[in-house]
Motif scaffolding. Sequence first.
Motif, PDB file in Angstrom:
ATOM      1  N   LEU A 167       0.844  -1.206   0.000  1.00  0.00           N
ATOM      2  CA  LEU A 167       0.000   0.000   0.000  1.00  0.00           C
ATOM      3  C   LEU A 167       0.874   1.248   0.000  1.00  0.00           C
ATOM      4  O   LEU A 167       1.878   1.301   0.712  1.00  0.00           O
ATOM      5  CB  LEU A 167      -0.889  -0.028   1.250  1.00  0.00           C
ATOM      6  N   THR A 168       0.493   2.222  -0.823  1.00  0.00           N
ATOM      7  CA  THR A 168       1.151   3.520  -0.702  1.00  0.00           C
ATOM      8  C   THR A 168       0.242   4.648  -1.167  1.00  0.00           C
ATOM      9  O   THR A 168      -0.721   4.412  -1.906  1.00  0.00           O
ATOM     10  CB  THR A 168       2.516   3.572  -1.428  1.00  0.00           C
ATOM     11  N   GLY A 169       0.551   5.856  -0.692  1.00  0.00           N
ATOM     12  CA  GLY A 169      -0.270   7.018  -1.049  1.00  0.00           C
ATOM     13  C   GLY A 169       0.609   8.192  -1.425  1.00  0.00           C
ATOM     14  O   GLY A 169       1.758   8.283  -0.999  1.00  0.00           O
ATOM     15  N   GLN A 224       0.286  12.461  -1.637  1.00  0.00           N
ATOM     16  CA  GLN A 224      -0.553  13.617  -1.332  1.00  0.00           C
ATOM     17  C   GLN A 224      -0.907  14.382  -2.609  1.00  0.00           C
ATOM     18  O   GLN A 224      -0.163  14.308  -3.593  1.00  0.00           O
ATOM     19  CB  GLN A 224       0.238  14.580  -0.467  1.00  0.00           C
ATOM     20  N   PHE A 263      -3.349   5.023  -3.361  1.00  0.00           N
ATOM     21  CA  PHE A 263      -4.388   6.042  -3.178  1.00  0.00           C
ATOM     22  C   PHE A 263      -3.832   7.460  -3.175  1.00  0.00           C
ATOM     23  O   PHE A 263      -2.626   7.666  -3.042  1.00  0.00           O
ATOM     24  CB  PHE A 263      -5.172   5.772  -1.889  1.00  0.00           C
ATOM     25  N   ALA A 276      -3.721  10.777  -1.188  1.00  0.00           N
ATOM     26  CA  ALA A 276      -3.918  11.188   0.212  1.00  0.00           C
ATOM     27  C   ALA A 276      -4.431  12.629   0.254  1.00  0.00           C
ATOM     28  O   ALA A 276      -3.732  13.553   0.683  1.00  0.00           O
ATOM     29  CB  ALA A 276      -2.611  11.022   0.980  1.00  0.00           C
ATOM     30  N   HIS A 293      -4.750  14.325   3.789  1.00  0.00           N
ATOM     31  CA  HIS A 293      -3.475  14.859   4.281  1.00  0.00           C
ATOM     32  C   HIS A 293      -3.189  16.227   3.655  1.00  0.00           C
ATOM     33  O   HIS A 293      -2.627  17.108   4.299  1.00  0.00           O
ATOM     34  CB  HIS A 293      -2.324  13.896   3.942  1.00  0.00           C
ATOM     35  N   TYR A 347      -1.037  14.276  11.637  1.00  0.00           N
ATOM     36  CA  TYR A 347      -0.740  13.724  10.307  1.00  0.00           C
ATOM     37  C   TYR A 347      -0.246  12.273  10.357  1.00  0.00           C
ATOM     38  O   TYR A 347      -0.768  11.404   9.649  1.00  0.00           O
ATOM     39  CB  TYR A 347       0.315  14.646   9.664  1.00  0.00           C
ATOM     40  N   MET A 383      -1.941   8.806   8.757  1.00  0.00           N
ATOM     41  CA  MET A 383      -1.163   7.943   7.854  1.00  0.00           C
ATOM     42  C   MET A 383      -1.153   6.498   8.382  1.00  0.00           C
ATOM     43  O   MET A 383      -1.275   5.544   7.607  1.00  0.00           O
ATOM     44  CB  MET A 383       0.260   8.496   7.730  1.00  0.00           C
ATOM     45  N   ILE A 396      -2.791   2.970   6.558  1.00  0.00           N
ATOM     46  CA  ILE A 396      -2.050   1.717   6.353  1.00  0.00           C
ATOM     47  C   ILE A 396      -2.725   0.555   7.090  1.00  0.00           C
ATOM     48  O   ILE A 396      -2.967  -0.514   6.528  1.00  0.00           O
ATOM     49  CB  ILE A 396      -0.590   1.910   6.847  1.00  0.00           C
ATOM     50  N   VAL A 417       4.940  -1.184   2.780  1.00  0.00           N
ATOM     51  CA  VAL A 417       4.605   0.183   2.390  1.00  0.00           C
ATOM     52  C   VAL A 417       5.824   0.830   1.713  1.00  0.00           C
ATOM     53  O   VAL A 417       6.775   1.227   2.391  1.00  0.00           O
ATOM     54  CB  VAL A 417       4.163   1.007   3.629  1.00  0.00           C
ATOM     55  N   GLN A 438       9.873   9.363   4.694  1.00  0.00           N
ATOM     56  CA  GLN A 438       8.680   8.832   5.372  1.00  0.00           C
ATOM     57  C   GLN A 438       9.006   7.705   6.351  1.00  0.00           C
ATOM     58  O   GLN A 438       8.103   7.097   6.925  1.00  0.00           O
ATOM     59  CB  GLN A 438       7.673   8.306   4.331  1.00  0.00           C
ATOM     60  N   HIS A 469       7.572   8.045   9.816  1.00  0.00           N
ATOM     61  CA  HIS A 469       6.116   7.849   9.849  1.00  0.00           C
ATOM     62  C   HIS A 469       5.757   6.364   9.875  1.00  0.00           C
ATOM     63  O   HIS A 469       4.778   5.964  10.496  1.00  0.00           O
ATOM     64  CB  HIS A 469       5.463   8.536   8.643  1.00  0.00           C
TER      65      HIS A 469
END
Length: 324
Positions: free
Chosen positions: A5-7, A9, A40, A42, A45, A127, A131, A135, A143, A149, A152
């Motif tokens: 999974l990753t996003g 912004q 996706f 974000a 965010h 934030y 995040m 996930i 990820v 990142q 995070h």
Amino acid sequence: MSRILTGIQSSGKPHLGNILGAILPALDLARHSENDCFYFIADLHSLTTVKDAALLKENTRAVAAAWLACGLDTSRHTFYRQSDLPQVAEFTWYLSCFTPYPMLANAHSFKDKSDRLKDVNAGLFVYPVLMAADILMYDAQFVPVGKDQKQHLEITRDIANAVNKYHTSELLVVPEASIREDVMTVIGTDGQKMSKSYGNIIDVFATEKTLKKQIGTIITDSIPLEEPKEPESCNVFNLYKLLASPEAVEEMANLYRRGGYGYGHAKSALLGVILDRFAEERKRYEFFMQNPEVLEERLKEGAEKAAETANVVLSRLRSALGYS
Ligand code: ADP
Ligand code: TRP
């Protein structure tokens, strides 16, 4: 099957750095048949920094169109807009009650943003919890993110472990970061890291005129046209090197060293290689931007698919916490 999974912004237009550093490596992972990918935008965010609704919407469409233009196969993978799944806000609340305050107060990204930005809102502070919810709500195992990142992801793992400690170790999947150490940092027109926030981007999806203008602003030294030049120390050459074939790169390096080749020539060659390398992507991007209903349809289907997983994980967390 591995759940990846990753996003990204949608705080600005997608640029060459986002494409080479995040979108294309993520699409490589999506080509492996054993990976089940959730990608996706974000856009929740992004509200921490973008307050203009029309601009946010436009940027979100641009980032979605960039993913699709670069070839994301939405029939195999799940592609959605974060705000289409408001479950994530509820999930964030639960997680925030397991997040130690000092962990957020000491996060590098928060400290950096609170020093740099005028609008230091609570959203910036929370934030990392949003995040983590992004996930954990999808049982993601891996990820892929840039080095910036890493912390995070550590916070996400700490939160997941904290929840699991109170309940059962199987409640939330503890994800692993796949840090793209080998991915290059693409430089911007000023030679610093290309970033929306530095105003130094090359927007490969812009009109040819805008693209030419952006390339025109790449900073070079003032060695006259006829004199030999060192290719490796030139921003134009370094960008060209990322996109052109090895033969073409070698040829340009020889022209630099020989003399009689100016930065204007190199900039035209860079424009040419961008237009050529991204010709199909630019056409598809234009199609999605001109046909927002097609884009919306894809995002709607993606949100429905994403909801199947999100609802299961959210119910699992709700009932563990004592809510019906
Ligand atoms: P920006 O710095 O423009 O705000 P983001 O932080 O939104 O970019 O980055 C989105 C993704 O693109 C991240 O995974 C990040 O690692 C990658 N990325 C951003 N800029 C670059 C760059 N200049 N070179 C390589 N990758 C980049
Ligand atoms: N914070 C990430 C960035 O700025 C974007 C992001 C939001 C993200 N939620 C995520 C990345 C979940 C990976 C997984 O690049």
